[in-house]
Design a protein around this motif. Structure first.
Motif, PDB file in Angstrom:
ATOM      1  N   TYR A   1      -2.445  15.538 -12.799  1.00  0.00           N
ATOM      2  CA  TYR A   1      -2.892  15.616 -14.194  1.00  0.00           C
ATOM      3  C   TYR A   1      -4.382  15.971 -14.250  1.00  0.00           C
ATOM      4  CZ  TYR A   1      -4.067  13.747 -18.841  1.00  0.00           C
ATOM      5  OH  TYR A   1      -4.525  13.575 -20.111  1.00  0.00           O
ATOM      6  N   ASN A   2      -5.169  15.252 -13.430  1.00  0.00           N
ATOM      7  CA  ASN A   2      -6.609  15.495 -13.429  1.00  0.00           C
ATOM      8  C   ASN A   2      -6.961  16.876 -12.880  1.00  0.00           C
ATOM      9  OD1 ASN A   2      -7.419  13.106 -14.623  1.00  0.00           O
ATOM     10  ND2 ASN A   2      -7.342  12.005 -12.670  1.00  0.00           N
ATOM     11  N   LEU A   3      -6.196  17.323 -11.861  1.00  0.00           N
ATOM     12  CA  LEU A   3      -6.436  18.646 -11.307  1.00  0.00           C
ATOM     13  C   LEU A   3      -6.175  19.727 -12.351  1.00  0.00           C
ATOM     14  CD1 LEU A   3      -4.926  18.371  -7.706  1.00  0.00           C
ATOM     15  CD2 LEU A   3      -7.329  18.556  -8.318  1.00  0.00           C
ATOM     16  N   ARG A   4      -5.091  19.514 -13.105  1.00  0.00           N
ATOM     17  CA  ARG A   4      -4.754  20.482 -14.160  1.00  0.00           C
ATOM     18  C   ARG A   4      -5.849  20.551 -15.208  1.00  0.00           C
ATOM     19  NH1 ARG A   4       0.477  22.411 -15.057  1.00  0.00           N
ATOM     20  NH2 ARG A   4       0.269  22.180 -17.307  1.00  0.00           N
ATOM     21  N   LYS A   5      -6.411  19.371 -15.509  1.00  0.00           N
ATOM     22  CA  LYS A   5      -7.507  19.310 -16.483  1.00  0.00           C
ATOM     23  C   LYS A   5      -8.696  20.152 -16.031  1.00  0.00           C
ATOM     24  CE  LYS A   5      -7.675  14.946 -19.033  1.00  0.00           C
ATOM     25  NZ  LYS A   5      -8.343  13.633 -18.899  1.00  0.00           N
ATOM     26  N   ARG A   6      -8.888  20.183 -14.702  1.00  0.00           N
ATOM     27  CA  ARG A   6      -9.987  20.966 -14.137  1.00  0.00           C
ATOM     28  C   ARG A   6      -9.616  22.435 -14.003  1.00  0.00           C
ATOM     29  NH1 ARG A   6     -13.808  18.097 -10.961  1.00  0.00           N
ATOM     30  NH2 ARG A   6     -14.140  16.112 -11.990  1.00  0.00           N
ATOM     31  N   GLY A   7      -8.434  22.798 -14.468  1.00  0.00           N
ATOM     32  CA  GLY A   7      -8.052  24.196 -14.465  1.00  0.00           C
ATOM     33  C   GLY A   7      -7.345  24.660 -13.208  1.00  0.00           C
TER      34      GLY A   7
ATOM     35  N   ASN B   1      -4.095  25.287 -11.150  1.00  0.00           N
ATOM     36  CA  ASN B   1      -2.730  25.553 -11.578  1.00  0.00           C
ATOM     37  C   ASN B   1      -1.718  24.922 -10.633  1.00  0.00           C
ATOM     38  OD1 ASN B   1      -0.509  26.591 -12.856  1.00  0.00           O
ATOM     39  ND2 ASN B   1      -0.584  28.517 -11.691  1.00  0.00           N
ATOM     40  N   ILE B   2      -1.411  23.643 -10.898  1.00  0.00           N
ATOM     41  CA  ILE B   2      -0.305  23.038 -10.162  1.00  0.00           C
ATOM     42  C   ILE B   2       0.624  22.351 -11.162  1.00  0.00           C
ATOM     43  CG2 ILE B   2      -1.792  22.673  -8.150  1.00  0.00           C
ATOM     44  CD1 ILE B   2      -1.634  19.732  -8.572  1.00  0.00           C
ATOM     45  N   PRO B   3       1.909  22.171 -10.779  1.00  0.00           N
ATOM     46  CA  PRO B   3       2.858  21.594 -11.740  1.00  0.00           C
ATOM     47  C   PRO B   3       2.440  20.191 -12.191  1.00  0.00           C
ATOM     48  CG  PRO B   3       3.981  22.345  -9.728  1.00  0.00           C
ATOM     49  CD  PRO B   3       2.527  22.470  -9.485  1.00  0.00           C
TER      50      PRO B   3
ATOM     51  N   GLU C   1       4.974  13.975  -1.217  1.00  0.00           N
ATOM     52  CA  GLU C   1       5.553  15.156  -0.572  1.00  0.00           C
ATOM     53  C   GLU C   1       5.503  16.373  -1.495  1.00  0.00           C
ATOM     54  OE1 GLU C   1       7.224  12.115  -0.557  1.00  0.00           O
ATOM     55  OE2 GLU C   1       6.517  11.675   1.466  1.00  0.00           O
ATOM     56  N   GLU C   2       5.855  16.112  -2.763  1.00  0.00           N
ATOM     57  CA  GLU C   2       5.813  17.218  -3.731  1.00  0.00           C
ATOM     58  C   GLU C   2       4.384  17.737  -3.875  1.00  0.00           C
ATOM     59  OE1 GLU C   2       8.385  16.872  -7.465  1.00  0.00           O
ATOM     60  OE2 GLU C   2       8.347  14.815  -6.702  1.00  0.00           O
TER      61      GLU C   2
ATOM     62  N   ILE D   1       0.231  21.832  -3.217  1.00  0.00           N
ATOM     63  CA  ILE D   1      -1.095  22.226  -2.748  1.00  0.00           C
ATOM     64  C   ILE D   1      -1.003  23.374  -1.734  1.00  0.00           C
ATOM     65  CG2 ILE D   1      -3.115  21.433  -1.438  1.00  0.00           C
ATOM     66  CD1 ILE D   1      -2.760  18.744  -2.837  1.00  0.00           C
ATOM     67  N   CYS D   2      -0.008  23.301  -0.862  1.00  0.00           N
ATOM     68  CA  CYS D   2       0.169  24.372   0.121  1.00  0.00           C
ATOM     69  C   CYS D   2       0.444  25.710  -0.557  1.00  0.00           C
ATOM     70  CB  CYS D   2       1.309  24.044   1.081  1.00  0.00           C
ATOM     71  SG  CYS D   2       0.862  22.737   2.221  1.00  0.00           S
ATOM     72  N   GLN D   3       1.254  25.658  -1.619  1.00  0.00           N
ATOM     73  CA  GLN D   3       1.557  26.905  -2.340  1.00  0.00           C
ATOM     74  C   GLN D   3       0.325  27.444  -3.028  1.00  0.00           C
ATOM     75  OE1 GLN D   3       5.154  26.373  -4.658  1.00  0.00           O
ATOM     76  NE2 GLN D   3       6.199  27.353  -2.930  1.00  0.00           N
ATOM     77  N   LEU D   4      -0.512  26.519  -3.470  1.00  0.00           N
ATOM     78  CA  LEU D   4      -1.762  26.889  -4.114  1.00  0.00           C
ATOM     79  C   LEU D   4      -2.600  27.736  -3.166  1.00  0.00           C
ATOM     80  CD1 LEU D   4      -2.628  25.924  -6.897  1.00  0.00           C
ATOM     81  CD2 LEU D   4      -4.139  24.297  -5.785  1.00  0.00           C
ATOM     82  N   LYS D   5      -2.650  27.300  -1.920  1.00  0.00           N
ATOM     83  CA  LYS D   5      -3.431  27.998  -0.916  1.00  0.00           C
ATOM     84  C   LYS D   5      -2.885  29.418  -0.722  1.00  0.00           C
ATOM     85  CE  LYS D   5      -5.749  26.422   3.209  1.00  0.00           C
ATOM     86  NZ  LYS D   5      -5.611  25.626   4.428  1.00  0.00           N
TER      87      LYS D   5
END
Lengths: 267, 289
Positions: B259-265, B267-269, B276-277, B282-286
């Motif tokens: 949630y906080n990461l999304r707030k910072r812009g 793009n993760i679900p 695990e999810e 995060i790996c896909q983000l990379k």
């Protein structure tokens, strides 16, 4: 630690007496205690003592443990002896002590009472030394069942005893915790006179009681949730059944009583 | 009926007495207000809510320990208001309470597990079989001759679960069973519960305030002030971080991170529930960078 105290005084060892049916042991103790009150002369006393010694030997309980029971009532024994010596009236005066006279009859009476008392304690502590509290409870429940018709709540009594046994360690633990909590806030349980010590118990007892009532309430609900509805239609997992040894023991008890009667008639 | 538990406009009112301004007053209080809950047979439902939200009251309703003031509650098809069904209801919906110490009756583990079946009047050889098999199921066979007071909290709670299981229930209601346990005990209890649900098909109603436990459920119900405010799969519920916080609840730690990461812009679900999810996301983000 406070929680390590053992409930009752069960002495764990494998012996024929330990493995007997608790009902049989209860009845045997009962019969023996009645006999102790009937016997009256040296021969029957000697015979009863011999029988008790034999059972102690078979039970494998060290004499030290049995003596412990006597130690706790030593004051009562001494008191009984003194009262009997001083108050029994007789003709053979041994010694005169102001208002009291010590007679041969008195000494004889006192010895008899003390021996009887000791045998009483030894025989009943032998029961608790060789039977776990749970077995005792089960035995009592079973033996009281016939009295249910005249209003003795045998199941309820047994259930109460079980729950009490179950909660003794829990409440001891709790007492320990409360004491530590009060000590952490400066309570002093060690110093002071008797009154001050008694007073210092109040801050332990009040929270302990409150918590015990809360526990009781929760336990009642948990029991109801598990379909508890008193003793009616209730079955037991462990059904008590008489084994071969129990029948031998029964024969021994009958033999003892018969021999006692014969001795009393002959002598 | 497909539903293990079906609540229809369930209301529960109780009066509480309290002292205010040196006089005792009574006040009626709606612990449950028009609750409609359907719990499918064989499902795993978590009920969330802060203290005093009415979630424990609902649990006790399922066991017919208390009955509705208004509305109807069916448990395994039995109406809890009908007194003749009370033992059927309690047999088909077992209940595990919060404090493991206050629900163990006997002084020996196996005797305690036998307590329920003994009350049901089952034959002794049959009880013995059940006790052995349920102790196996909760992994406590090695302790069957022990005194419960010598066990840890998690072990005691597993004994309590075994005690309920021995009555062969179709549903188990657990009222904050892990609240008084250490992390190790919590893990053991949760594993036991999920296994019973997956392998034995027992319906689980798990009342908790640990979010990571609710994640394991099929369905999550949020109760606030006696009203069902949210209902859905864990993913549907936990994405609504702001709403949950408004009800005084937390979200699982990783979900909050997402949630906080999304707030910072970043793009993760938003519906990440497990570490695990998170690792996967995060790996896909990379990869996309």
């Amino acid at each position: 630690m406070i929680r390590d105290i053992t409930i009752g005084q069960y002495y764990m060892v494998d012996s024929p007496i330990h493995s007997l049916d608790p009902r049989l042991k209860l009845i045997a103790t009962f019969v023996y205690v009645i006999c102790l009150f009937i016997i009256n002369d040296v021969y029957t006393y000697a015979f009863s003592m011999l029988a008790l010694a034999g059972i102690i030997a078979v039970s494998k309980v060290p004499l030290k443990f049995i003596m412990r029971g006597i130690k706790s009532i030593i004051v009562i024994i001494i008191f009984t002896a003194i009262i009997n010596v001083l108050t029994t009236k007789g003709t053979h005066v041994l010694y005169e002590l102001g208002w009291f006279t010590v007679t041969l009859e008195g000494v004889y009476m006192a010895t008899k009472m003390v021996v009887r008392l000791i045998m009483l304690i030894v025989s009943s502590s032998l029961l608790t030394l060789t039977t776990t509290p749970i077995q005792l409870t089960d035995g009592i429940e079973y033996l009281l069942k016939p009295f249910q018709k005249i209003g003795v709540p045998s199941h309820e009594i047994a259930m109460m005893m079980t729950i009490a046994l179950r909660f003794i360690p829990t409440l001891l633990d709790e007492t320990d915790k409360i004491m530590k909590a009060q000590q952490a806030r400066g309570a002093d349980f060690e110093t002071g006179g008797l009154m001050e010590k008694a007073k210092s118990l109040v801050p332990i007892l009040v929270p302990l009681f409150i918590s015990a009532f809360r526990r009781a309430d929760e336990l009642a609900m948990a029991m109801e949730a598990r379909c508890y509805h008193g003793g009616d239609n209730r079955t037991r997992m462990n059904v008590m059944a008489l084994q071969k040894n129990d029948y031998y023991a029964m024969a021994v008890i009958c033999g003892f009583v018969v021999c006692l009667i014969i001795i009393m008639l002959v002598m | 009926m497909d539903f293990m538990v079906k609540a229809n406009n369930l209301k529960y009112e109780y009066t509480r007495t309290f002292e205010a301004d040196k006089e005792t007053r009574t006040e009626t209080f709606l612990a449950l207000n028009d609750v409609n809950i359907n719990i499918k047979k064989g499902s795993f439902v978590a009920i969330l809510g802060h203290n005093g939200s009415g979630k424990s009251t609902f649990a006790k309703q399922i066991n017919a320990l208390i009955t509705p003031t208004d509305g109807t509650l069916w448990v395994n098809g039995y109406d809890t208001k009908k007194e003749e069904f009370v033992w059927d209801i309690r047999q088909s919906a077992g209940m595990v309470f919060q404090n493991p110490d206050n629900q163990i009756v006997a002084t020996i583990v196996e005797e305690d597990v036998a307590f329920g079946p003994e009350n049901l009047g089952i034959e002794s050889s049959q009880i013995r079989k059940r006790v052995d098999s349920v102790l196996e199921a909760v992994g406590m066979s090695a302790f069957k001759r022990q005194a419960p007071s010598k066990l840890s909290g998690g072990q005691k709670q597993r004994i309590a679960i075994a005690g309920v299981l021995a009555m062969k229930p179709k549903c188990i209601v657990l009222d904050e069973p892990t609240a008084m346990l250490d992390p190790e005990g919590r893990k053991d209890v949760m594993e036991t519960i999920t296994r019973l649900n997956k392998e034995e098909g027992i319906t689980i109603v798990h009342i908790t305030h640990y979010m990571d436990e609710a994640v394991k459920a099929d369905n999550v119900i949020v109760i606030d002030n006696g009203i069902v405010v949210m209902e859905g799969t864990p993913k549907e519920i936990f994405v609504q971080v702001d709403k949950l916080k408004a009800y005084g609840l937390d979200v699982p730690q990783v979900t909050e991170v997402a949630y906080n990461l999304r707030k910072r812009g970043i793009n993760i679900p938003a519906d990440i529930l497990t570490p695990e999810e998170m690792v996967g996301a995060i790996c896909q983000l990379k990869l996309t960078i």
